[in-house]
Motif scaffolding. Structure first.
Motif, PDB file in Angstrom:
ATOM      1  N   PRO A 147     -12.867  -1.057  -4.947  1.00 22.60           N
ATOM      2  CA  PRO A 147     -12.191  -1.638  -5.029  1.00 22.60           C
ATOM      3  C   PRO A 147     -11.738  -3.089  -4.796  1.00 22.60           C
ATOM      4  O   PRO A 147     -10.516  -3.752  -4.374  1.00 22.60           O
ATOM      5  N   GLN A 148     -12.618  -3.939  -4.386  1.00 15.34           N
ATOM      6  CA  GLN A 148     -12.717  -5.095  -3.776  1.00 15.34           C
ATOM      7  C   GLN A 148     -12.176  -5.975  -5.374  1.00 15.34           C
ATOM      8  O   GLN A 148     -11.404  -6.734  -4.542  1.00 15.34           O
ATOM      9  N   LYS A 189      -5.794  -8.456  -9.090  1.00 15.95           N
ATOM     10  CA  LYS A 189      -3.988  -7.966  -9.105  1.00 15.95           C
ATOM     11  C   LYS A 189      -3.129  -8.550  -7.968  1.00 15.95           C
ATOM     12  O   LYS A 189      -2.645  -9.049  -7.596  1.00 15.95           O
ATOM     13  N   LEU A 190      -4.599  -9.259  -7.384  1.00 14.78           N
ATOM     14  CA  LEU A 190      -4.147  -9.952  -6.413  1.00 14.78           C
ATOM     15  C   LEU A 190      -2.571 -11.246  -5.696  1.00 14.78           C
ATOM     16  O   LEU A 190      -1.870 -11.754  -5.690  1.00 14.78           O
ATOM     17  N   GLU A 231      -8.554  -0.880  -1.097  1.00 12.41           N
ATOM     18  CA  GLU A 231      -8.497  -2.506  -1.451  1.00 12.41           C
ATOM     19  C   GLU A 231      -8.133  -2.685  -0.464  1.00 12.41           C
ATOM     20  O   GLU A 231      -8.251  -4.017   0.160  1.00 12.41           O
ATOM     21  N   LEU A 232      -7.855  -2.356   0.389  1.00  9.66           N
ATOM     22  CA  LEU A 232      -6.758  -2.396   1.811  1.00  9.66           C
ATOM     23  C   LEU A 232      -8.314  -2.494   3.245  1.00  9.66           C
ATOM     24  O   LEU A 232      -8.272  -3.319   3.374  1.00  9.66           O
ATOM     25  N   SER A 271     -11.054  -5.113  -7.696  1.00  6.56           N
ATOM     26  CA  SER A 271      -9.754  -4.428  -8.139  1.00  6.56           C
ATOM     27  C   SER A 271      -8.171  -5.288  -7.828  1.00  6.56           C
ATOM     28  O   SER A 271      -7.926  -5.677  -8.067  1.00  6.56           O
ATOM     29  N   LEU A 272      -8.812  -5.212  -6.476  1.00  9.26           N
ATOM     30  CA  LEU A 272      -8.090  -5.828  -5.790  1.00  9.26           C
ATOM     31  C   LEU A 272      -7.753  -8.067  -6.010  1.00  9.26           C
ATOM     32  O   LEU A 272      -6.244  -7.848  -6.483  1.00  9.26           O
ATOM     33  N   VAL A 303      -0.766  -0.766  -4.331  1.00 10.82           N
ATOM     34  CA  VAL A 303      -2.277  -1.389  -3.238  1.00 10.82           C
ATOM     35  C   VAL A 303      -3.320  -0.063  -2.598  1.00 10.82           C
ATOM     36  O   VAL A 303      -2.727   0.967  -2.240  1.00 10.82           O
ATOM     37  N   TYR A 313       0.802  -1.213  -0.305  1.00 10.98           N
ATOM     38  CA  TYR A 313      -0.001  -0.078  -0.019  1.00 10.98           C
ATOM     39  C   TYR A 313       0.827   1.646  -0.321  1.00 10.98           C
ATOM     40  O   TYR A 313       0.566   2.056  -0.612  1.00 10.98           O
TER      41      TYR A 313
END
Length: 234
Positions: free
Chosen positions: A186-187, A193-194, A96-97, A189-190, A92, A87
Motif C-alpha cells: 500500500p505504501q 498515485k500521489l 494506503e491511508l 501503490s500510494l 485511496v 478514501y
C-alpha cells in the motif's frame, strides 16, 4: 559587545519564534480538527499500535481540502479531510491511508517534526542577522542583499534536509507496516498515485528544490530496503 548584538538578537528571536510557532500550530490544529472515527482505519491503526507496543495512535482529521498528512510537534497525527474524501470515494484504500499515518509517525519518532519547526525559527533568525549586519555595511541595499542571500541559502538547505527526512520516514514506516502485517504494497501503490491525487506533478520544479523526493525514487528506496532486510546473512 555591540558587535555581537545582531547574533544575540537572532538567538532571542529564534527562541521566541519557536515558542510562538508551536503555540500557533497547536491552536490551529485543535480548532480545525476532529477525531478519526472510521472503523476500518481504526483497526489498522490498532494493529500498528500493537506492533509499536502502545495502547493507541492518536489520529485526527484536519478539516482542509488539500490531500496531505502531517504530524504535530506534540506527536499527534493528522490526515486532511481531502485525503479522507479520496478514501471514501474509493481512490485511496484504508491500507494506503495507514501507510500515510505510519510515515507521519516516522517523522515524530525520528524527531523531524520538532526539528523542522526549529529550522524554520532558525531561518528567520538568519534573515534577521543578515539584515542587521548588511544594514551596517551597506546602508541602502544591505537589506535587499540579505533577503536574496537568506532565500538562496535556506531554500536549498531546507529542501535537502526535508528530502532526507522523507526517505528516513519512509523507511521507518516500511518497517512498521511490515511488523504490523500490513506490508509495504500500500505504501508503494500510494506513491504511484500521489502526483495525481495532489495535482502537483513533481517534474514541474528542479529536483534539488523539491521538499519531497520523486515518487519513483521513493518506491525504489522502499524496495531496496526490503531487499536488504530480507536477504539472509551469509
Amino acid at each position: 559587545m555591540a558587535a555581537y548584538a545582531p547574533i544575540l538578537l537572532a538567538i532571542v528571536y529564534a527562541m521566541l519564534m519557536y515558542a510562538f510557532s508551536a503555540w500557533r500550530t497547536r491552536r490551529v490544529l485543535d480548532a480545525q480538527s476532529t477525531p478519526l472515527r472510521d472503523p476500518a482505519l481504526r483497526r489498522l491503526t490498532d494493529r500498528m499500535a500493537h506492533a509499536m507496543g502502545v495502547d493507541h495512535i492518536p489520529v485526527a482529521i484536519y478539516e482542509i481540502e488539500p490531500v496531505n498528512g502531517l504530524a504535530a510537534p506534540d506527536g499527534r497525527i493528522f490526515l486532511t479531510r481531502g485525503f479522507l474524501n479520496r478514501y471514501r470515494s474509493g481512490e485511496v484504500t484504508a491500507e494506503e491511508l495507514a501507510s500515510v499515518i505510519a510515515h507521519e509517525l516516522g517523522h515524530v519518532a525520528l524527531g523531524h517534526t520538532r526539528r523542522r519547526m526549529i529550522d524554520f525559527s532558525g531561518q528567520n533568525a538568519v534573515f534577521v542577522s543578515l539584515v542587521a549586519l548588511l544594514l551596517r555595511a551597506i546602508p541602502v541595499i544591505g537589506p535587499l542583499i540579505a533577503v536574496w542571500l537568506a532565500n538562496l541559502i535556506t531554500t536549498a538547505l531546507a529542501a535537502r534536509l526535508s528530502r532526507n527526512d522523507e526517505y528516513e520516514a519512509d523507511a521507518w514506516a516500511s518497517a512498521l507496516l511490515l511488523k504490523s502485517g500490513i506490508g509495504t504494497a500500500p505504501q508503494k501503490s500510494l506513491f504511484a498515485k500521489l502526483e495525481h491525487l495532489t495535482g502537483m506533478p513533481m517534474g514541474a520544479v528542479p529536483a534539488w528544490l523539491l521538499s519531497h523526493p520523486r515518487s519513483a525514487e521513493r518506491i525504489a528506496a522502499i524496495e531496496a530496503n526490503e531487499a536488504r532486510w530480507t536477504t539472509p546473512n551469509r
